[in-house]
Enzyme design. Structure first.
Site, PDB file in Angstrom:
ATOM      1  N   ASP A  46       0.724  -1.245   0.086  1.00 17.90           N
ATOM      2  CA  ASP A  46      -0.017  -0.045   0.068  1.00 17.90           C
ATOM      3  C   ASP A  46       0.878   1.410   0.102  1.00 17.90           C
ATOM      4  O   ASP A  46       0.525   2.056  -0.733  1.00 17.90           O
ATOM      5  CB  ASP A  46      -0.967  -0.019   1.152  1.00 17.90           C
ATOM      6  CG  ASP A  46      -2.039  -0.981   1.088  1.00 17.90           C
ATOM      7  OD1 ASP A  46      -2.464  -1.476   0.067  1.00 17.90           O
ATOM      8  OD2 ASP A  46      -2.541  -1.362   1.973  1.00 17.90           O
ATOM      9  N   SER A  75     -11.366  -2.432  -8.588  1.00 18.85           N
ATOM     10  CA  SER A  75     -11.032  -2.367  -7.225  1.00 18.85           C
ATOM     11  C   SER A  75     -11.711  -1.437  -6.594  1.00 18.85           C
ATOM     12  O   SER A  75     -12.654  -0.655  -6.944  1.00 18.85           O
ATOM     13  CB  SER A  75      -9.349  -2.090  -7.375  1.00 18.85           C
ATOM     14  OG  SER A  75      -8.739  -3.112  -7.952  1.00 18.85           O
ATOM     15  N   LEU A  76     -11.205  -1.318  -5.048  1.00 20.03           N
ATOM     16  CA  LEU A  76     -11.687  -0.083  -4.460  1.00 20.03           C
ATOM     17  C   LEU A  76     -10.826   0.891  -4.108  1.00 20.03           C
ATOM     18  O   LEU A  76      -9.556   0.452  -3.856  1.00 20.03           O
ATOM     19  CB  LEU A  76     -12.290  -0.709  -3.166  1.00 20.03           C
ATOM     20  CG  LEU A  76     -13.607  -1.548  -3.227  1.00 20.03           C
ATOM     21  CD1 LEU A  76     -14.054  -2.166  -1.871  1.00 20.03           C
ATOM     22  CD2 LEU A  76     -14.878  -0.911  -3.701  1.00 20.03           C
ATOM     23  N   GLU A 110     -20.069  -2.343   5.144  1.00 23.00           N
ATOM     24  CA  GLU A 110     -19.740  -3.932   5.545  1.00 23.00           C
ATOM     25  C   GLU A 110     -18.239  -4.186   5.726  1.00 23.00           C
ATOM     26  O   GLU A 110     -17.464  -3.374   5.475  1.00 23.00           O
ATOM     27  CB  GLU A 110     -20.098  -4.770   4.114  1.00 23.00           C
ATOM     28  CG  GLU A 110     -19.742  -4.137   2.808  1.00 23.00           C
ATOM     29  CD  GLU A 110     -20.719  -4.588   1.766  1.00 23.00           C
ATOM     30  OE1 GLU A 110     -21.460  -5.081   1.938  1.00 23.00           O
ATOM     31  OE2 GLU A 110     -20.330  -4.499   0.363  1.00 23.00           O
ATOM     32  N   LYS A 158     -14.631  -5.728   5.035  1.00 24.78           N
ATOM     33  CA  LYS A 158     -13.903  -5.948   3.938  1.00 24.78           C
ATOM     34  C   LYS A 158     -13.316  -7.170   4.219  1.00 24.78           C
ATOM     35  O   LYS A 158     -12.068  -7.549   5.048  1.00 24.78           O
ATOM     36  CB  LYS A 158     -12.877  -4.856   3.708  1.00 24.78           C
ATOM     37  CG  LYS A 158     -11.810  -5.128   2.507  1.00 24.78           C
ATOM     38  CD  LYS A 158     -11.044  -3.867   2.161  1.00 24.78           C
ATOM     39  CE  LYS A 158     -10.262  -4.022   0.866  1.00 24.78           C
ATOM     40  NZ  LYS A 158      -9.300  -5.138   0.768  1.00 24.78           N
ATOM     41  N   CYS A 167      15.859 -26.282  32.251  1.00 25.81           N
ATOM     42  CA  CYS A 167      17.267 -26.126  32.797  1.00 25.81           C
ATOM     43  C   CYS A 167      17.006 -26.698  34.203  1.00 25.81           C
ATOM     44  O   CYS A 167      16.001 -26.000  34.868  1.00 25.81           O
ATOM     45  CB  CYS A 167      18.056 -24.852  32.809  1.00 25.81           C
ATOM     46  SG  CYS A 167      19.128 -24.497  34.263  1.00 25.81           S
TER      47      CYS A 167
END
Length: 755
Positions: free
Chosen positions: A39, A84-85, A118, A120, A434
């Site tokens: 991004d 796309s968004l 909504e 993603k 140990c």
């Protein structure tokens, strides 16, 4: 000013990188960098193009959607393009988008917008084509125009109907959605892979994409794939006027519609939705990486239209990244307070989920092997909310490119702190330990730090660095501690038995006076800047000058006062402070409530201990074995001599109104701290649990209750506010809840091990 040639070179290199990473993500299901890093690169490319439009080429990644079509599948054209968004990464950016979109709505209709909001889903976009209600084709998004034909694989997803129910559906209709693997199913699938000695899958999105691209549908059928539909393409004869109305119709026809979407009226409601699911995101059916906001009305969508890549009527708000890539510099080991030796990754520091992370546990050598990580790998690091950071696995596509070459991790055979040979505590144990519990410097350091913790004596002034300073000087322990050279602790504490000699009223000031000799390494500073030189300086006492003698610092005086106050802590906290394996706060509360005194706990048999509600045989054995050691008993005796509380006052007047009930407290109550609420439950005979299950009788929910409230509502567990909690404490249930068997409260030790 940047030369034109240099700028063009930066632009072309950046565009090539974006293409390369996009191809790896969409076509090979092998992300080479994290979503957040991609991004960032993509936004830099957009920024360069906005500032210098003369650089933009026709094949720029900013003008394209998704990826290309794999040669392994037949290419098919979508009847209507899949877009796309647009992504936004802050609430300010989202607000700016909503204001702009609202202006567009007002131009079109003069009305206030209705926003379909909504989740993603982090999955793989798929387009379903129905003709006369029959599924005839399924394809991936591809480049938006052309996708891959994955029909045979999609047919294995049981909830996708091959024939729509009812009637009235269009003659031809494209339904868009997201194929995903539910979070729990993904975790179970990975556990099965690890059990088979195979490397786990990196994340649900890649797992879903890889599953859908299997050449053999029988292999796809083995994967727990699901799908939610969230959009529509060509729809001849569909009379709906909004996206939400269309969702209702699709559900009526038997298509799987997400249960999480809502139509909202404005910015404030959208922001509330984002905040709500930001806290719930890890208790949902599937993984999400953001929230999608769409203009609900179809007429407005058509009027606003599209750019070359995204619709103008929809946006995706991205939550801060919880998964990043970073380099694994080394795998070291830590020796915990019960002797468990735990590998952990040391990484190039990276910001994830709001905090900078440079170390993450790898649990044990079997986990290192199962994850397939090697020193020098680029790894996927995940930090979900408040969960501890986890190394998910390596980015295998980058392994051969690492310099120097990657190398295998080899578990040590001797304790790195004291040199004692390591071995499993029991033959079947995965963990190695140990056995030198008494003299191992690392175990002593961890125990001292633990006893000061909030769940034990709650000595705030005795932090990690103070624990290092107090315990250094015992045993060989050659390692650096705390990120700088080993301290000169002058052997103040040989074990935790003398910790209360530091109390403000300690009759013998010898131990406190010895703190004047404790020194730590500090970098020399000049005008507030580090010089690169280090020196040993007093830690607990001030540095003497020509005019003033050395004296305790303010934090040291606070330490003395807090150690004094710790003597009054209740019995259960004393038990926690002893670092007995498996015995944490819940089991300690149960033991203190049942026996009332340390003397009675020490004298109890395995059978008597195991019979305590919530204790059981594993904890009983651990307790009996712990008290067989002379030096363990010496700790308890020295603490008792110093005045530490070894018995709880039994208030017989408190009614046992909660006998047999399991109650969970979550969130913030106005008039109870978390410990006070638990104490109130236990003194009335109830069990204060930390997690909600079918055995939970009541959930007490305060402000910011979070995921426990969601689970209680799903299971039908009664939920009480503070007023209801007070009534329950006073009167008990009405009618009384039936008593159910409880589980043994085996609790994790310092580094996560359980029985």
């Amino acid at each position: 000013m940047v030369p034109a040639e240099s700028l063009r070179e930066e632009y072309e290199n950046l565009a090539d990188l974006v293409r390369r990473y996009r191809f790896a993500y969409y076509q090979e299901d092998t992300p080479l960098i994290s979503d957040a890093e991609f991004d960032e690169l993509f936004r830099r490319l957009e920024e360069l193009e906005a500032l210098h439009p003369e650089l933009v080429s026709n094949d720029s990644p900013t003008q394209e959607v998704g990826g290309e079509v794999s040669a392994a599948f037949a290419a098919v054209e979508h009847l209507q393009r899949m877009y796309s968004l647009e992504d936004v990464f802050s609430l300010e950016e989202l607000e700016a988008w909503l204001v702009k979109a609202q202006a567009g709505i007002e131009r079109v209709s003069g009305a206030q917008g209705a926003w379909l909001t909504e989740l993603k889903i982090d999955g793989l976009a798929v387009n379903l084509l129905y003709r006369d209600g029959k599924l005839v084709r399924a394809a991936t998004r591809g480049d938006g125009f052309t996708g891959e034909d994955v029909t045979h694989n999609v047919l294995t997803i049981k909830e996708i109907p091959q024939q729509l129910s009812g009637s009235g559906f269009p003659a031809e209709m494209e339904v868009r959605g997201e194929v995903f693997i539910p979070s729990k199913a993904f975790a179970d699938f990975n556990e099965a892979l690890i059990a088979e000695g195979k490397a786990p899958l990196a994340n649900p999105r890649n797992a879903a994409a890889g599953s859908l691209r299997q050449k053999d549908p029988a292999e796809t059928a083995k994967r727990p794939l699901r799908m939610f539909v969230h959009g529509i393409g060509v729809r001849d004869g569909l009379p709906t006027s909004s996206q939400s109305e269309t969702y209702a119709k699709l559900a009526e026809w038997g298509l799987p519609v997400s249960p999480y979407s809502k139509v909202l009226g404005g910015l404030d409601e959208v922001l509330e939705f984002i905040a709500e699911y930001g806290t719930k995101r890890h208790s949902l059916l599937h993984e999400i990486d953001g929230i999608v906001v769409k203009i609900d009305d179809f007429a407005t969508q058509r009027a606003l239209g599209y750019t070359s890549r995204v619709p103008r009527w929809a946006v995706a708000y991205k939550y801060p990244p919880e998964e990043v890539h970073t380099k694994l510099l080394d795998i070291a080991v830590n020796v915990g307070r019960t002797g468990r030796v735990t590998p952990y990754g040391v990484m190039v520091p990276v910001k994830v989920a709001g905090s900078t992370v440079e170390m993450a546990t790898l649990h044990n050598q079997d986990v290192v092997k199962a994850k397939g990580v090697k020193i020098g790998d680029v790894v996927v690091l995940r930090k979900a909310g408040d969960v501890i950071p986890e190394i998910v696995g390596p980015v295998l596509a980058l392994r051969d490119q690492q310099v120097p070459p990657v190398r295998d991790f080899v578990m040590p055979t001797e304790c790195p702190s004291c040199g004692t040979p390591l071995a499993p505590a029991k033959e079947a144990d995965v963990d190695i330990r140990c056995p030198n519990a008494r003299s191992c410097p690392a175990q002593l350091r961890e125990r001292v730090f633990h006893l000061a913790g909030r769940g034990a004596f709650d000595i705030e002034a005795l932090g990690w660095e103070a624990a290092i300073a107090l315990t250094s000087g015992h045993g060989p322990d050659p390692a650096t501690v705390g990120g700088y050279p080993k301290q000169d602790g002058a052997g103040v504490l040989e074990n935790e038995a003398r910790i209360f000699d530091l109390a403000a009223d300690a009759p013998n000031p010898e131990l406190r006076d010895s703190l004047a000799e404790v020194k730590v390494w500090r970098e020399k500073r000049s005008k507030g800047v580090g010089t690169g030189e280090w020196e040993l300086v007093p830690y607990f006492w001030t540095k003497p000058t020509a005019k003033t003698p050395s004296k305790p610092t303010a934090s040291t005086e606070k330490l003395f006062a807090e150690v004094q106050k710790a003597k009054t802590q209740p019995l259960w906290r004393v038990l926690v402070a002893l670092s007995i394996r498996h015995v944490g706060p819940r089991a300690s509360r149960a033991l203190a409530t049942r026996f009332g005194t340390m003397e009675r706990i020490r004298g109890a048999s395995e059978e008597e201990l195991a019979g305590v509600d919530g204790v059981g045989p594993t904890i009983a054995v651990a307790l009996v074995e712990w008290f067989t050691e002379d030096w363990h008993r010496e700790i308890v005796d020295r603490w008792a001599e110093a005045g530490v509380r070894m018995a709880d006052e039994q208030d017989e007047s408190t009614p046992r109104t909660l006998e047999g009930l399991t109650i969970v407290v979550t969130g913030t109550l106005p008039n109870f701290s978390r410990d006070e609420a638990k104490e109130a439950i236990l003194t009335r005979g109830g069990k204060a649990s930390g997690s909600v299950s079918k055995k939970t009788d009541y959930l007490v929910a305060g402000e910011s209750a979070g995921t426990k409230l969601d689970k209680a509502e799903q299971l039908g567990v009664p939920v009480l506010d503070e007023e209801g909690f007070r009534k329950l404490l006073a009167d008990g249930p009405a009618p009384a809840a039936a008593e159910e068997p409880t589980e043994e409260l085996i609790e994790t030790n310092d580094d996560g091990a359980t029985a």
